[in-house]
Write a protein that holds these residues in place. Structure first.
Motif, mmCIF file in Angstrom:
data_model
loop_
_atom_site.group_PDB
_atom_site.id
_atom_site.type_symbol
_atom_site.label_atom_id
_atom_site.label_comp_id
_atom_site.label_asym_id
_atom_site.label_seq_id
_atom_site.Cartn_x
_atom_site.Cartn_y
_atom_site.Cartn_z
ATOM 1 N N ARG A 59 -6.691 -9.111 62.456
ATOM 2 C CA ARG A 59 -6.702 -7.659 62.658
ATOM 3 C C ARG A 59 -7.707 -6.969 61.745
ATOM 4 N N VAL A 60 -7.799 -7.444 60.496
ATOM 5 C CA VAL A 60 -8.763 -6.842 59.563
ATOM 6 C C VAL A 60 -10.174 -7.059 60.073
ATOM 7 N N PHE A 61 -10.464 -8.261 60.535
ATOM 8 C CA PHE A 61 -11.816 -8.550 61.004
ATOM 9 C C PHE A 61 -12.172 -7.708 62.218
ATOM 10 N N GLU A 62 -11.207 -7.459 63.072
ATOM 11 C CA GLU A 62 -11.469 -6.678 64.278
ATOM 12 C C GLU A 62 -11.499 -5.180 64.009
ATOM 13 N N SER A 63 -10.601 -4.675 63.161
ATOM 14 C CA SER A 63 -10.485 -3.224 62.984
ATOM 15 C C SER A 63 -11.055 -2.713 61.665
ATOM 16 N N GLY A 64 -11.100 -3.555 60.648
ATOM 17 C CA GLY A 64 -11.582 -3.111 59.346
ATOM 18 C C GLY A 64 -10.580 -2.241 58.603
ATOM 19 N N ASP A 65 -9.286 -2.407 58.886
ATOM 20 C CA ASP A 65 -8.244 -1.596 58.257
ATOM 21 C C ASP A 65 -7.826 -2.225 56.924
ATOM 22 N N TYR A 66 -7.936 -1.456 55.852
ATOM 23 C CA TYR A 66 -7.626 -1.976 54.520
ATOM 24 C C TYR A 66 -6.144 -2.292 54.357
ATOM 25 N N ARG A 67 -5.256 -1.615 55.098
ATOM 26 C CA ARG A 67 -3.821 -1.901 54.992
ATOM 27 C C ARG A 67 -3.514 -3.311 55.484
ATOM 28 N N ASP A 68 -4.192 -3.721 56.563
ATOM 29 C CA ASP A 68 -4.010 -5.092 57.052
ATOM 30 C C ASP A 68 -4.570 -6.101 56.049
ATOM 31 N N MET A 69 -5.655 -5.723 55.367
ATOM 32 C CA MET A 69 -6.228 -6.603 54.350
ATOM 33 C C MET A 69 -5.220 -6.805 53.218
ATOM 34 N N LYS A 70 -4.618 -5.721 52.774
ATOM 35 C CA LYS A 70 -3.618 -5.806 51.709
ATOM 36 C C LYS A 70 -2.412 -6.624 52.168
ATOM 37 N N PHE A 71 -1.999 -6.436 53.416
ATOM 38 C CA PHE A 71 -0.878 -7.188 53.978
ATOM 39 C C PHE A 71 -1.208 -8.682 54.011
ATOM 40 N N ALA A 72 -2.404 -9.032 54.509
ATOM 41 C CA ALA A 72 -2.813 -10.443 54.612
ATOM 42 C C ALA A 72 -2.846 -11.101 53.237
ATOM 43 N N LEU A 73 -3.428 -10.433 52.266
ATOM 44 C CA LEU A 73 -3.515 -11.011 50.932
ATOM 45 C C LEU A 73 -2.129 -11.101 50.273
ATOM 46 N N GLY A 74 -1.276 -10.138 50.550
ATOM 47 C CA GLY A 74 0.088 -10.199 50.035
ATOM 48 C C GLY A 74 0.855 -11.374 50.613
ATOM 49 N N LYS A 75 0.660 -11.641 51.898
ATOM 50 C CA LYS A 75 1.331 -12.787 52.537
ATOM 51 C C LYS A 75 0.794 -14.106 51.984
ATOM 52 N N LEU A 76 -0.511 -14.172 51.717
ATOM 53 C CA LEU A 76 -1.058 -15.387 51.115
ATOM 54 C C LEU A 76 -0.491 -15.594 49.715
ATOM 55 N N LYS A 77 -0.317 -14.513 48.959
ATOM 56 C CA LYS A 77 0.292 -14.603 47.637
ATOM 57 C C LYS A 77 1.707 -15.160 47.748
ATOM 58 N N THR A 78 2.459 -14.671 48.725
ATOM 59 C CA THR A 78 3.823 -15.155 48.924
ATOM 60 C C THR A 78 3.825 -16.638 49.286
ATOM 61 N N TYR A 79 2.906 -17.043 50.162
ATOM 62 C CA TYR A 79 2.801 -18.446 50.583
ATOM 63 C C TYR A 79 2.546 -19.353 49.375
ATOM 64 N N PHE A 80 1.577 -18.978 48.536
ATOM 65 C CA PHE A 80 1.254 -19.811 47.384
ATOM 66 C C PHE A 80 2.345 -19.745 46.314
ATOM 67 N N THR A 81 3.053 -18.637 46.225
ATOM 68 C CA THR A 81 4.181 -18.548 45.303
ATOM 69 C C THR A 81 5.291 -19.500 45.729
ATOM 70 N N ILE A 82 5.585 -19.537 47.025
ATOM 71 C CA ILE A 82 6.611 -20.447 47.550
ATOM 72 C C ILE A 82 6.277 -21.888 47.172
ATOM 73 N N PHE A 83 5.035 -22.290 47.431
ATOM 74 C CA PHE A 83 4.676 -23.674 47.169
ATOM 75 C C PHE A 83 4.492 -23.957 45.685
ATOM 76 N N GLY A 84 4.107 -22.966 44.896
ATOM 77 C CA GLY A 84 4.043 -23.149 43.448
ATOM 78 C C GLY A 84 5.411 -23.423 42.866
ATOM 79 N N VAL A 85 6.405 -22.645 43.274
ATOM 80 C CA VAL A 85 7.775 -22.848 42.801
ATOM 81 C C VAL A 85 8.299 -24.200 43.283
ATOM 82 N N LEU A 86 8.020 -24.556 44.540
ATOM 83 C CA LEU A 86 8.470 -25.855 45.051
ATOM 84 C C LEU A 86 7.868 -27.011 44.256
#
Length: 121
Positions: free
Chosen positions: A66-93
């Motif tokens: 969505r960010v690549f298609e629309s250029g919306d910074y909110r989607d960028m923040k959402f995408a990076l936040g989800k990646l942070k959550t993903y790496f946090t999950i696996f870091g704790v594991l």
């Protein structure tokens, strides 16, 4: 948002956008792995973890598109936040797995010393 900001966001998100397929594939494989893990009684306890990680990764991939298609910074923040959550999950594991591995090695070493100590068996 002006055109220069949208182009900047597109440039920043492009590596994630190009890896979107692999993020989605990994997400689907994690979800399937969680479903298969849930088929066992013990696996039912931990099956939610790969399912959750896969779902989070799928959300990050969708937001990157969505960010690549629309250029919306909110989607960028959402995408990076989800990646942070993903790496946090696996870091704790990984920390949990390392603690279990070290505990298992210590347990095994203590058991071996007990056996070698001439207990008379």
């Amino acid at each position: 948002m002006d055109n220069n900001s949208q182009e900047l966001l597109r440039d920043l998100i492009e590596p994630l956008y190009r890896g979107k397929f692999w993020m989605q594939l990994t997400g689907v494989m994690l979800i399937l792995s969680g479903v298969l893990t849930a088929l066992s009684i013990v696996g039912l306890i931990v099956a939610w973890i790969p399912i959750w990680a896969g779902w989070v990764l799928m959300q990050a991939a969708g937001a990157a598109g969505r960010v690549f298609e629309s250029g919306d910074y909110r989607d960028m923040k959402f995408a990076l936040g989800k990646l942070k959550t993903y790496f946090t999950i696996f870091g704790v594991l990984i920390l949990i797995y390392l603690a279990i591995a070290v505990g298992g090695m210590l347990f095994g070493a203590i058991g071996m010393m007990g056996m070698m100590g001439g207990s008379g068996w």
